[in-house]
Motif scaffolding. Sequence first.
Motif, PDB file in Angstrom:
ATOM      1  N   THR A  16       0.846  -1.189   0.000  1.00 41.16           N
ATOM      2  CA  THR A  16       0.000   0.000   0.000  1.00 41.16           C
ATOM      3  C   THR A  16       0.888   1.247   0.000  1.00 41.16           C
ATOM      4  O   THR A  16       1.991   1.253   0.550  1.00 41.16           O
ATOM      5  CB  THR A  16      -0.946   0.022   1.220  1.00 41.16           C
ATOM      6  OG1 THR A  16      -1.493   1.336   1.316  1.00 41.16           O
ATOM      7  CG2 THR A  16      -0.231  -0.302   2.508  1.00 41.16           C
ATOM      8  N   TRP A  18       0.479   3.874   1.601  1.00 39.76           N
ATOM      9  CA  TRP A  18       0.542   4.571   2.894  1.00 39.76           C
ATOM     10  C   TRP A  18       1.810   4.223   3.660  1.00 39.76           C
ATOM     11  O   TRP A  18       2.236   4.978   4.526  1.00 39.76           O
ATOM     12  CB  TRP A  18      -0.679   4.228   3.754  1.00 39.76           C
ATOM     13  CG  TRP A  18      -1.979   4.754   3.222  1.00 39.76           C
ATOM     14  CD1 TRP A  18      -3.002   4.018   2.691  1.00 39.76           C
ATOM     15  CD2 TRP A  18      -2.405   6.128   3.155  1.00 39.76           C
ATOM     16  NE1 TRP A  18      -4.029   4.848   2.294  1.00 39.76           N
ATOM     17  CE2 TRP A  18      -3.698   6.143   2.579  1.00 39.76           C
ATOM     18  CE3 TRP A  18      -1.828   7.346   3.525  1.00 39.76           C
ATOM     19  CZ2 TRP A  18      -4.414   7.318   2.364  1.00 39.76           C
ATOM     20  CZ3 TRP A  18      -2.544   8.521   3.315  1.00 39.76           C
ATOM     21  CH2 TRP A  18      -3.816   8.495   2.744  1.00 39.76           C
ATOM     22  N   LYS A  26       2.072  13.125   3.297  1.00 37.67           N
ATOM     23  CA  LYS A  26       0.756  12.775   3.839  1.00 37.67           C
ATOM     24  C   LYS A  26      -0.087  14.038   4.020  1.00 37.67           C
ATOM     25  O   LYS A  26      -1.279  14.064   3.686  1.00 37.67           O
ATOM     26  CB  LYS A  26       0.936  12.036   5.168  1.00 37.67           C
ATOM     27  CG  LYS A  26      -0.279  11.242   5.567  1.00 37.67           C
ATOM     28  CD  LYS A  26      -0.015  10.426   6.825  1.00 37.67           C
ATOM     29  CE  LYS A  26      -1.334   9.978   7.438  1.00 37.67           C
ATOM     30  NZ  LYS A  26      -1.139   9.395   8.774  1.00 37.67           N
ATOM     31  N   SER A 257      -8.609   7.986   5.930  1.00 38.89           N
ATOM     32  CA  SER A 257      -7.772   7.698   4.760  1.00 38.89           C
ATOM     33  C   SER A 257      -8.548   7.681   3.458  1.00 38.89           C
ATOM     34  O   SER A 257      -7.962   7.639   2.382  1.00 38.89           O
ATOM     35  CB  SER A 257      -7.093   6.339   4.948  1.00 38.89           C
ATOM     36  OG  SER A 257      -8.078   5.321   5.062  1.00 38.89           O
ATOM     37  N   GLY A 364      -5.599   2.360  -2.280  1.00 40.98           N
ATOM     38  CA  GLY A 364      -4.363   2.743  -1.603  1.00 40.98           C
ATOM     39  C   GLY A 364      -3.089   2.294  -2.291  1.00 40.98           C
ATOM     40  O   GLY A 364      -2.005   2.476  -1.758  1.00 40.98           O
ATOM     41  N   SER A 448      -9.646   6.046  -2.103  1.00 41.74           N
ATOM     42  CA  SER A 448      -8.540   6.281  -1.171  1.00 41.74           C
ATOM     43  C   SER A 448      -7.913   7.645  -1.459  1.00 41.74           C
ATOM     44  O   SER A 448      -7.654   7.986  -2.615  1.00 41.74           O
ATOM     45  CB  SER A 448      -7.474   5.197  -1.346  1.00 41.74           C
ATOM     46  OG  SER A 448      -6.246   5.638  -0.772  1.00 41.74           O
ATOM     47  N   PHE A 450      -4.961   8.480  -0.916  1.00 38.14           N
ATOM     48  CA  PHE A 450      -3.640   8.270  -1.518  1.00 38.14           C
ATOM     49  C   PHE A 450      -3.770   8.186  -3.037  1.00 38.14           C
ATOM     50  O   PHE A 450      -3.014   8.816  -3.774  1.00 38.14           O
ATOM     51  CB  PHE A 450      -2.988   6.984  -0.972  1.00 38.14           C
ATOM     52  CG  PHE A 450      -1.644   6.710  -1.592  1.00 38.14           C
ATOM     53  CD1 PHE A 450      -0.500   7.345  -1.130  1.00 38.14           C
ATOM     54  CD2 PHE A 450      -1.536   5.848  -2.683  1.00 38.14           C
ATOM     55  CE1 PHE A 450       0.735   7.119  -1.738  1.00 38.14           C
ATOM     56  CE2 PHE A 450      -0.298   5.619  -3.292  1.00 38.14           C
ATOM     57  CZ  PHE A 450       0.831   6.255  -2.818  1.00 38.14           C
ATOM     58  N   ASP A 451      -4.747   7.427  -3.486  1.00 38.94           N
ATOM     59  CA  ASP A 451      -4.929   7.233  -4.936  1.00 38.94           C
ATOM     60  C   ASP A 451      -5.364   8.535  -5.620  1.00 38.94           C
ATOM     61  O   ASP A 451      -4.986   8.785  -6.772  1.00 38.94           O
ATOM     62  CB  ASP A 451      -5.975   6.150  -5.204  1.00 38.94           C
ATOM     63  CG  ASP A 451      -5.611   4.822  -4.568  1.00 38.94           C
ATOM     64  OD1 ASP A 451      -4.411   4.586  -4.320  1.00 38.94           O
ATOM     65  OD2 ASP A 451      -6.527   4.017  -4.307  1.00 38.94           O
TER      66      ASP A 451
END
Length: 465
Positions: A16, A18, A26, A257, A364, A448, A450-451
């Motif tokens: 992942t 993360w 972040k 998240s 993620g 997500s 992150f994505d």
Amino acid sequence: MKAEELKEKLMRNKKTGWVGLQEEEKNKIFSYCEQYMQFMNNSKTEREVVKNAKTLAEQKGFQDISTKQTLQPGDRIYWDNRGKSIYLAIIGKEAIENGVKIVGAHADSPRLDLKPNPLYEEEGLAYFKTHYYGGIKKYQWTTIPLAMHGVIVKTNGEKIEINIGEQEEDPIFTITDLLPHLAAEQMERKLKEGIKGEDLNLLIGSIPYEENVAEAVKLNILAMLHEKYGITEVDFTSSEIELVPAFRAKSAGFDKSMVAAYGQDDKVCAYTALTALLEQDIPNKTAVCILSDKEEIGSMGNTGMESHVFDTFLSEILNKLGVNTPNLLEKVFCNSQMLSADVDAAYDPIYASVYEKNNSGYLGRGIGLNKYTGARGKSGASDANAEFVAQIRHIFEEANIKYEVAELGRVDIGGGGTIAYILANKGVDVIDCGVPVLSMHAPYEVTSKFDIYEAYKAYYAFWRA
Ligand code: MN
Ligand code: MN
């Protein structure tokens, strides 16, 4: 070499995103997603996406192409196609004959539209009839708060904008469902027939205009609408009113998240592509961003990607650059590259049986590339050439972008398509490239953070390269 080291070197990385993330990175992800959620709350329909995209673009120096006589490298322009789709471009340094770089997303999402004659009354309750738009699971659209967005256009051309259900003081609307106590027969039906298309009737009022008049509740609603908007019943025939979930976009999970929001297919790619374009300086190749309409129902019509309006936009660029010659547009397409920015089905462990673990997108793990879409034996697939996939991988790897390559579900289970094939048919090298989504096409979809940020970085790097 130790096995662990060798593994690191030779095997595909499935970690992942993360893990090992710097605090600073972040923070960037979280603050970018705050902006994204704000955009989502103000952009629930294609018309709102286009309007807000135009405003953001104008703040960054973009101008309507019709206001420009000539174009030079660095010029930032857009074509607003009837307020429902928009094409934006930054003219690059290189000769346009060498091709352009396109990122194309769509701004429409599954929803319920009002029928042209929507209003009726039954036993003292007033309703609007709806017609669903795109692929929905109908039962998901009952007993949730719905907001009403759209336009009513009068015969004199006056356009009334409707937006009810988003403000705290606004009412919302809802579609009722049967109580379990009386649902024995309904519960025996197949899931897809549990709620039928003609059951999706929106409850809109219950106070009669006066006693002893037929259809008095309907009349009361019309009286209110006439007072507020100056419309009569027949004006609904020239309206486009969409019912969308009244939910706000929210961070999801204890760790915040993820993002839960309506319409992330495909506004998540529309927003990340748009913001990546707005941040570009002067690119080498002309950078083009498409926010299309009607993707969810086959891209037809003059605001859908099957229309020739986009070609006309590119022709206008060639004309205003002063380089146009016969068939140049066709040549430009053959030399162009595109990321078809549309969402991907994220692997859902609750429904594992429809996915193939080795070839799924995961929440993620970065942006998802689909080399091909289609169904069964790749029927209807737009299949990216290996050479082009390698170039895109190179761009992403150089820019340190986390990506995964996936298919939509197990072989022979599902399938789907995007606008990729439309541009591929013109000669463009295209690959599907978007954010994995859980509960796709549901009133509340999950992605997500992150994505989302990785998609922004990926589109940025593609144009920049
Ligand atoms: Mn889509
Ligand atoms: Mn879709």
